[in-house]
Scaffold this active site. Structure first.
Site, PDB file in Angstrom:
ATOM      1  N   TYR A 263       0.847  -1.208   0.000  1.00  0.00           N
ATOM      2  CA  TYR A 263       0.000   0.000   0.000  1.00  0.00           C
ATOM      3  C   TYR A 263       0.882   1.258   0.000  1.00  0.00           C
ATOM      4  O   TYR A 263       0.661   2.170  -0.797  1.00  0.00           O
ATOM      5  CB  TYR A 263      -0.900  -0.039   1.240  1.00  0.00           C
ATOM      6  CG  TYR A 263      -1.925   1.067   1.321  1.00  0.00           C
ATOM      7  CD1 TYR A 263      -3.077   1.020   0.533  1.00  0.00           C
ATOM      8  CD2 TYR A 263      -1.771   2.143   2.187  1.00  0.00           C
ATOM      9  CE1 TYR A 263      -4.039   2.021   0.618  1.00  0.00           C
ATOM     10  CE2 TYR A 263      -2.724   3.142   2.276  1.00  0.00           C
ATOM     11  CZ  TYR A 263      -3.852   3.077   1.492  1.00  0.00           C
ATOM     12  OH  TYR A 263      -4.801   4.073   1.572  1.00  0.00           O
TER      13      TYR A 263
HETATM   14  N1  LIG Z   1      -9.939   5.220   4.553  1.00  0.00           N
HETATM   15  C1  LIG Z   1      -8.733   5.702   4.743  1.00  0.00           C
HETATM   16  O1  LIG Z   1      -8.267   5.772   5.883  1.00  0.00           O
HETATM   17  C2  LIG Z   1      -7.900   6.206   3.604  1.00  0.00           C
HETATM   18  C3  LIG Z   1      -6.835   7.072   3.891  1.00  0.00           C
HETATM   19  C4  LIG Z   1      -6.040   7.536   2.819  1.00  0.00           C
HETATM   20  C5  LIG Z   1      -6.325   7.155   1.519  1.00  0.00           C
HETATM   21  N2  LIG Z   1      -7.390   6.318   1.285  1.00  0.00           N
HETATM   22  C6  LIG Z   1      -7.645   5.937  -0.101  1.00  0.00           C
HETATM   23  O2  LIG Z   1      -8.929   6.418  -0.475  1.00  0.00           O
HETATM   24  C7  LIG Z   1      -9.486   5.558  -1.464  1.00  0.00           C
HETATM   25  C8  LIG Z   1     -10.874   5.101  -1.046  1.00  0.00           C
HETATM   26  O3  LIG Z   1     -10.762   4.377   0.165  1.00  0.00           O
HETATM   27  P1  LIG Z   1     -12.010   4.094   1.124  1.00  0.00           P
HETATM   28  O4  LIG Z   1     -11.504   4.205   2.507  1.00  0.00           O
HETATM   29  O5  LIG Z   1     -13.182   4.875   0.705  1.00  0.00           O
HETATM   30  O6  LIG Z   1     -12.238   2.535   0.804  1.00  0.00           O
HETATM   31  P2  LIG Z   1     -13.606   1.677   0.806  1.00  0.00           P
HETATM   32  O7  LIG Z   1     -13.143   0.266   0.926  1.00  0.00           O
HETATM   33  O8  LIG Z   1     -14.584   2.218   1.802  1.00  0.00           O
HETATM   34  O9  LIG Z   1     -14.202   1.947  -0.661  1.00  0.00           O
HETATM   35  C9  LIG Z   1     -13.451   1.610  -1.793  1.00  0.00           C
HETATM   36  C10 LIG Z   1     -14.364   1.531  -3.004  1.00  0.00           C
HETATM   37  O10 LIG Z   1     -13.547   1.182  -4.129  1.00  0.00           O
HETATM   38  C11 LIG Z   1     -14.114   0.057  -4.788  1.00  0.00           C
HETATM   39  N3  LIG Z   1     -13.024  -0.726  -5.377  1.00  0.00           N
HETATM   40  C12 LIG Z   1     -12.098  -1.480  -4.745  1.00  0.00           C
HETATM   41  N4  LIG Z   1     -11.282  -2.060  -5.639  1.00  0.00           N
HETATM   42  C13 LIG Z   1     -11.705  -1.664  -6.871  1.00  0.00           C
HETATM   43  C14 LIG Z   1     -11.274  -1.935  -8.193  1.00  0.00           C
HETATM   44  N5  LIG Z   1     -10.247  -2.768  -8.445  1.00  0.00           N
HETATM   45  N6  LIG Z   1     -11.919  -1.334  -9.220  1.00  0.00           N
HETATM   46  C15 LIG Z   1     -12.980  -0.519  -8.991  1.00  0.00           C
HETATM   47  N7  LIG Z   1     -13.451  -0.249  -7.765  1.00  0.00           N
HETATM   48  C16 LIG Z   1     -12.819  -0.818  -6.710  1.00  0.00           C
HETATM   49  C17 LIG Z   1     -14.869  -0.708  -3.719  1.00  0.00           C
HETATM   50  O11 LIG Z   1     -15.895  -1.540  -4.272  1.00  0.00           O
HETATM   51  C18 LIG Z   1     -15.440   0.440  -2.871  1.00  0.00           C
HETATM   52  O12 LIG Z   1     -16.676   0.905  -3.376  1.00  0.00           O
HETATM   53  C19 LIG Z   1      -8.496   4.405  -1.637  1.00  0.00           C
HETATM   54  O13 LIG Z   1      -7.645   4.656  -2.734  1.00  0.00           O
HETATM   55  C20 LIG Z   1      -7.715   4.450  -0.346  1.00  0.00           C
HETATM   56  O14 LIG Z   1      -6.432   3.886  -0.461  1.00  0.00           O
HETATM   57  C21 LIG Z   1      -8.175   5.843   2.299  1.00  0.00           C
END
Ligand SMILES: NC(=O)c1ccc[n+]([C@@H]2O[C@H](COP(=O)([O-])OP(=O)(O)OC[C@H]3O[C@@H](n4cnc5c(N)ncnc54)[C@H](O)[C@@H]3O)[C@@H](O)[C@H]2O)c1
Length: 240
Positions: free
Chosen positions: A147
């Site tokens: 990651y």
């Molecule tokens: N939640 C956190 O703490 C956090 C912090 C920093 C960055 N992020 C980043 O933000 C983004 C969203 O994260 P989140 O927390 O909302 O996650 P989440 O798991 O709540 O939602 C992720 C969404 O992406 C979709 N998804 C996953 N893999 C996929 C693929 N291969 N193709 C298409 N869709 C796909 C899932 O179905 C889901 O709807 C990610 O890139 C994550 O790395 C999250």
């Protein structure tokens, strides 16, 4: 007139979590929104359109772009948000299979999305591409090696892409949020989450609305002179 009136946006991973908050914010700001998600929900509102798409699959990304363009028109704004966390364990316990899955979705997925959408933006001489990276891509996280590497890769990819389209009216940036409460945390163990909570200078996690607000600024008309940058939303954790 709303800031994004007349704009057409795609949000990958927009079915839930941060992506869904971004969909809500861009729609509230006047954009017509289409979602690409591996696992789309039946209720897509306030998006106008959604299509099933795995962003790590080249053919699926091409098909999703054609589908969204047909539904809402040429894409002005692309938010490459879809991502997975992968397991939380040290490098020596991390399988090659998990490593490849995380790199495929979190880094190659952003590349494929950009490669699909940038030619149209260049031809129309306008566009905003924003990727959701992470504080892990700046600082590294010992129990999330794939990651951290993928998210650092997204920062480098953002800079390279931005320079490649710098004269074409297209801005490319990324956002580096700290941890927010979403389903992504289901992939992490409780000790891992607590260790991150303990490192938050604001004493709390980030909200999905705070991340969506930063995205709205970066893709909006007031962010007109910044490209190739990582916008921080880490509650005082990062100072660079
Ligand atoms: N939640 C956190 O703490 C956090 C912090 C920093 C960055 N992020 C980043 O933000 C983004 C969203 O994260 P989140 O927390 O909302 O996650 P989440 O798991 O709540 O939602 C992720 C969404 O992406 C979709 N998804 C996953 N893999 C996929 C693929 N291969 N193709 C298409 N869709 C796909 C899932 O179905 C889901 O709807 C990610 O890139 C994550 O790395 C999250």
């Amino acid at each position: 007139m709303k800031a994004l009136e007349g704009k057409r946006a795609v949000v990958t991973g927009g079915a839930r979590g941060i992506g869904h908050a971004i969909v809500e914010r861009l729609a509230a700001d006047g954009a017509r929104v289409s979602i690409w998600d591996r696992d789309p929900r039946a209720d897509i509102a306030p998006a106008e359109h959604a299509t099933a798409c795995d962003v790590a699959d080249e053919a699926a990304v091409a098909a999703a772009l054609a589908d969204s363009t047909k539904a809402i028109g040429p894409i002005d704004i692309m938010v490459a948000n879809a991502g997975v966390n992968g397991p939380t364990k040290p490098a020596w316990d991390y399988s090659l299979e998990d490593w490849r899955r995380v790199i495929d979705v979190d880094l190659t997925g952003v590349f494929l999305t950009a490669r699909a959408v940038l030619p149209g933006m260049r031809a129309r001489r306008q566009g905003r591409f924003v990727a959701i990276s992470s504080i892990a891509g700046k600082e590294g996280n010992p129990n999330a090696v794939a990651y951290s590497a993928a998210k650092a890769g997204v920062i480098g990819l953002t800079k390279a892409l931005a320079q490649g389209v710098v004269g074409d009216g297209v801005l490319v940036n990324c956002i580096t949020p700290a941890m927010a409460e979403t389903d992504l945390l289901a992939e992490m163990d409780a000790d891992y989450i607590q260790a991150i909570r303990d490192r938050m200078p604001f004493g709390r996690l980030c909200t999905v609305e705070e991340i969506a607000a930063m995205v709205a600024f970066v893709v909006g008309p007031e962010c007109s002179f910044t490209t190739g940058m990582a916008f921080d939303v880490s509650g005082g954790r990062a100072s660079f």
